[in-house]
Design a protein around this motif. Structure first.
Motif, PDB file in Angstrom:
ATOM      1  N   SER A  47       0.917  -1.361   0.069  1.00  0.00           N
ATOM      2  CA  SER A  47       0.134   0.024  -0.070  1.00  0.00           C
ATOM      3  C   SER A  47       0.812   1.413  -0.116  1.00  0.00           C
ATOM      4  CB  SER A  47      -1.030   0.017   1.087  1.00  0.00           C
ATOM      5  OG  SER A  47      -0.116   0.146   2.329  1.00  0.00           O
ATOM      6  N   GLY A  48       2.065   1.122   0.443  1.00  0.00           N
ATOM      7  CA  GLY A  48       2.929   2.166   0.355  1.00  0.00           C
ATOM      8  C   GLY A  48       3.620   2.565  -0.991  1.00  0.00           C
ATOM      9  N   GLN A  49       3.539   1.541  -1.895  1.00  0.00           N
ATOM     10  CA  GLN A  49       4.290   1.843  -3.076  1.00  0.00           C
ATOM     11  C   GLN A  49       3.483   2.815  -3.922  1.00  0.00           C
ATOM     12  OE1 GLN A  49       6.863  -0.006  -3.881  1.00  0.00           O
ATOM     13  NE2 GLN A  49       6.406  -0.512  -1.715  1.00  0.00           N
ATOM     14  N   ARG A  50       4.210   3.752  -4.676  1.00  0.00           N
ATOM     15  CA  ARG A  50       3.766   4.669  -5.481  1.00  0.00           C
ATOM     16  C   ARG A  50       4.540   5.033  -6.891  1.00  0.00           C
ATOM     17  NH1 ARG A  50       0.227   4.206  -2.876  1.00  0.00           N
ATOM     18  NH2 ARG A  50      -0.611   5.295  -0.933  1.00  0.00           N
ATOM     19  N   PHE A  51       3.739   5.078  -7.861  1.00  0.00           N
ATOM     20  CA  PHE A  51       4.436   5.295  -9.230  1.00  0.00           C
ATOM     21  C   PHE A  51       4.103   6.682  -9.655  1.00  0.00           C
ATOM     22  CE2 PHE A  51       3.170   1.072  -8.237  1.00  0.00           C
ATOM     23  CZ  PHE A  51       4.329   0.280  -8.182  1.00  0.00           C
ATOM     24  N   THR A  52       5.231   7.268 -10.493  1.00  0.00           N
ATOM     25  CA  THR A  52       5.115   8.286 -11.125  1.00  0.00           C
ATOM     26  C   THR A  52       3.872   8.390 -12.419  1.00  0.00           C
ATOM     27  OG1 THR A  52       7.100   7.915 -12.346  1.00  0.00           O
ATOM     28  CG2 THR A  52       7.396   9.193 -10.178  1.00  0.00           C
ATOM     29  N   ASP A  53       4.093   7.524 -13.037  1.00  0.00           N
ATOM     30  CA  ASP A  53       3.403   7.211 -14.125  1.00  0.00           C
ATOM     31  C   ASP A  53       1.812   6.683 -13.626  1.00  0.00           C
ATOM     32  OD1 ASP A  53       2.845   6.957 -17.074  1.00  0.00           O
ATOM     33  OD2 ASP A  53       2.177   4.800 -16.520  1.00  0.00           O
ATOM     34  N   ALA A  54       0.945   7.867 -13.981  1.00  0.00           N
ATOM     35  CA  ALA A  54      -0.653   7.771 -13.553  1.00  0.00           C
ATOM     36  C   ALA A  54      -1.352   6.401 -13.921  1.00  0.00           C
ATOM     37  CB  ALA A  54      -1.487   9.046 -14.315  1.00  0.00           C
ATOM     38  N   ASP A  55      -0.873   5.945 -15.294  1.00  0.00           N
ATOM     39  CA  ASP A  55      -1.511   4.752 -15.781  1.00  0.00           C
ATOM     40  C   ASP A  55      -1.223   3.446 -14.978  1.00  0.00           C
ATOM     41  OD1 ASP A  55      -2.932   6.047 -17.817  1.00  0.00           O
ATOM     42  OD2 ASP A  55      -1.552   5.795 -19.294  1.00  0.00           O
ATOM     43  N   THR A  56       0.315   3.564 -14.708  1.00  0.00           N
ATOM     44  CA  THR A  56       0.900   2.503 -14.052  1.00  0.00           C
ATOM     45  C   THR A  56       0.152   2.497 -12.511  1.00  0.00           C
ATOM     46  OG1 THR A  56       3.179   2.579 -15.146  1.00  0.00           O
ATOM     47  CG2 THR A  56       3.048   1.563 -12.965  1.00  0.00           C
ATOM     48  N   GLN A  57       0.140   3.631 -11.875  1.00  0.00           N
ATOM     49  CA  GLN A  57      -0.467   3.894 -10.604  1.00  0.00           C
ATOM     50  C   GLN A  57      -1.876   3.185 -10.484  1.00  0.00           C
ATOM     51  OE1 GLN A  57       0.982   4.761  -7.756  1.00  0.00           O
ATOM     52  NE2 GLN A  57      -0.727   3.665  -6.619  1.00  0.00           N
ATOM     53  N   PHE A  58      -2.651   3.626 -11.528  1.00  0.00           N
ATOM     54  CA  PHE A  58      -3.983   2.989 -11.856  1.00  0.00           C
ATOM     55  C   PHE A  58      -3.899   1.678 -11.853  1.00  0.00           C
ATOM     56  CE2 PHE A  58      -7.556   1.855 -14.589  1.00  0.00           C
ATOM     57  CZ  PHE A  58      -8.837   2.282 -13.660  1.00  0.00           C
ATOM     58  N   ALA A  59      -3.338   0.879 -12.779  1.00  0.00           N
ATOM     59  CA  ALA A  59      -3.162  -0.687 -12.937  1.00  0.00           C
ATOM     60  C   ALA A  59      -2.695  -1.098 -11.509  1.00  0.00           C
ATOM     61  CB  ALA A  59      -2.214  -0.875 -14.023  1.00  0.00           C
ATOM     62  N   PHE A  60      -1.825  -0.404 -11.014  1.00  0.00           N
ATOM     63  CA  PHE A  60      -1.526  -1.040  -9.639  1.00  0.00           C
ATOM     64  C   PHE A  60      -2.646  -1.006  -8.521  1.00  0.00           C
ATOM     65  CE2 PHE A  60       0.166  -0.621  -5.274  1.00  0.00           C
ATOM     66  CZ  PHE A  60       1.089  -1.629  -4.931  1.00  0.00           C
ATOM     67  N   ASP A  61      -3.346   0.049  -8.319  1.00  0.00           N
ATOM     68  CA  ASP A  61      -4.350   0.255  -7.347  1.00  0.00           C
ATOM     69  C   ASP A  61      -5.528  -0.589  -7.751  1.00  0.00           C
ATOM     70  OD1 ASP A  61      -3.082   2.371  -6.153  1.00  0.00           O
ATOM     71  OD2 ASP A  61      -4.014   3.891  -7.268  1.00  0.00           O
ATOM     72  N   GLU A  62      -5.587  -0.905  -9.090  1.00  0.00           N
ATOM     73  CA  GLU A  62      -6.884  -1.746  -9.507  1.00  0.00           C
ATOM     74  C   GLU A  62      -6.585  -3.215  -9.020  1.00  0.00           C
ATOM     75  OE1 GLU A  62      -9.990  -1.406 -11.246  1.00  0.00           O
ATOM     76  OE2 GLU A  62      -9.526   0.562 -10.573  1.00  0.00           O
ATOM     77  N   ARG A  63      -5.207  -3.625  -9.199  1.00  0.00           N
ATOM     78  CA  ARG A  63      -4.855  -5.000  -8.790  1.00  0.00           C
ATOM     79  C   ARG A  63      -4.758  -4.931  -7.361  1.00  0.00           C
ATOM     80  NH1 ARG A  63      -5.529  -4.951 -13.388  1.00  0.00           N
ATOM     81  NH2 ARG A  63      -7.586  -5.485 -12.372  1.00  0.00           N
ATOM     82  N   MET A  64      -4.622  -4.072  -6.894  1.00  0.00           N
ATOM     83  CA  MET A  64      -4.586  -4.265  -4.981  1.00  0.00           C
ATOM     84  C   MET A  64      -6.073  -4.179  -4.536  1.00  0.00           C
ATOM     85  SD  MET A  64      -1.889  -4.205  -3.388  1.00  0.00           S
ATOM     86  CE  MET A  64      -2.734  -3.690  -1.625  1.00  0.00           C
ATOM     87  N   GLU A  65      -6.858  -3.798  -5.179  1.00  0.00           N
ATOM     88  CA  GLU A  65      -8.359  -3.874  -4.930  1.00  0.00           C
ATOM     89  C   GLU A  65      -8.926  -5.112  -5.372  1.00  0.00           C
ATOM     90  OE1 GLU A  65     -11.037  -0.882  -6.372  1.00  0.00           O
ATOM     91  OE2 GLU A  65      -9.811   0.805  -5.936  1.00  0.00           O
ATOM     92  N   GLU A  66      -8.430  -5.630  -6.344  1.00  0.00           N
ATOM     93  CA  GLU A  66      -8.737  -7.007  -6.696  1.00  0.00           C
ATOM     94  C   GLU A  66      -8.229  -8.102  -5.590  1.00  0.00           C
ATOM     95  OE1 GLU A  66      -8.678 -10.213 -10.463  1.00  0.00           O
ATOM     96  OE2 GLU A  66      -7.534  -8.001 -10.557  1.00  0.00           O
ATOM     97  N   LEU A  67      -7.013  -7.815  -5.281  1.00  0.00           N
ATOM     98  CA  LEU A  67      -6.274  -8.775  -4.358  1.00  0.00           C
ATOM     99  C   LEU A  67      -7.130  -8.729  -2.946  1.00  0.00           C
ATOM    100  CD1 LEU A  67      -3.927 -10.584  -3.265  1.00  0.00           C
ATOM    101  CD2 LEU A  67      -2.728  -8.343  -2.534  1.00  0.00           C
ATOM    102  N   LEU A  68      -7.634  -7.589  -2.434  1.00  0.00           N
ATOM    103  CA  LEU A  68      -8.194  -7.428  -1.140  1.00  0.00           C
ATOM    104  C   LEU A  68      -9.402  -8.262  -1.259  1.00  0.00           C
ATOM    105  CD1 LEU A  68      -7.098  -3.789  -0.064  1.00  0.00           C
ATOM    106  CD2 LEU A  68      -6.249  -5.977   0.558  1.00  0.00           C
ATOM    107  N   ALA A  69     -10.307  -7.982  -2.278  1.00  0.00           N
ATOM    108  CA  ALA A  69     -11.422  -8.572  -2.296  1.00  0.00           C
ATOM    109  C   ALA A  69     -11.398 -10.224  -2.550  1.00  0.00           C
ATOM    110  CB  ALA A  69     -12.108  -7.975  -3.746  1.00  0.00           C
ATOM    111  N   LEU A  70     -10.370 -10.617  -3.267  1.00  0.00           N
ATOM    112  CA  LEU A  70     -10.381 -12.151  -3.232  1.00  0.00           C
ATOM    113  C   LEU A  70      -9.700 -12.506  -2.037  1.00  0.00           C
ATOM    114  CD1 LEU A  70      -8.267 -12.425  -6.849  1.00  0.00           C
ATOM    115  CD2 LEU A  70     -10.501 -13.185  -6.273  1.00  0.00           C
ATOM    116  N   GLU A  71      -9.044 -11.878  -1.411  1.00  0.00           N
ATOM    117  CA  GLU A  71      -8.860 -12.454  -0.021  1.00  0.00           C
ATOM    118  C   GLU A  71      -9.765 -12.393   1.170  1.00  0.00           C
ATOM    119  OE1 GLU A  71      -3.828 -11.433   0.373  1.00  0.00           O
ATOM    120  OE2 GLU A  71      -5.274  -9.800   1.072  1.00  0.00           O
TER     121      GLU A  71
END
Length: 79
Positions: free
Chosen positions: A7-31
């Protein structure tokens, strides 16, 4: 601890950050889904293989869901 680091990871590219945030939400939902399933399995001692899956959950590194899945496979294979 791993979730905190992720959750502390941050990316300078907005698209990369968006993709990362989406996968984190998916991970939390699956868990959360896995945790709900684990609770359901623990509440139903009349699982397909009786209580044999509980024995498997006692092995180091085997959680409830994995033990239940193994028990279902054994029952399915042996009829």
């Amino acid at each position: 601890m791993h979730h905190e680091w992720l959750s502390g990871q941050r990316f300078t590219d907005a698209d990369t950050q968006f993709a990362f945030d989406e996968r984190m939400e998916e991970l939390l939902a699956l868990e959360a889904m896995r945790d709900r399933f684990d609770q359901r399995v623990k509440l139903r001692p009349t699982a397909p293989s009786g209580r044999r899956w509980c024995i498997g959950a006692c092995w180091r590194g085997i959680d409830t869901l994995s033990a239940f899945g193994l028990a279902v496979e054994v029952v399915t294979d042996t009829g």
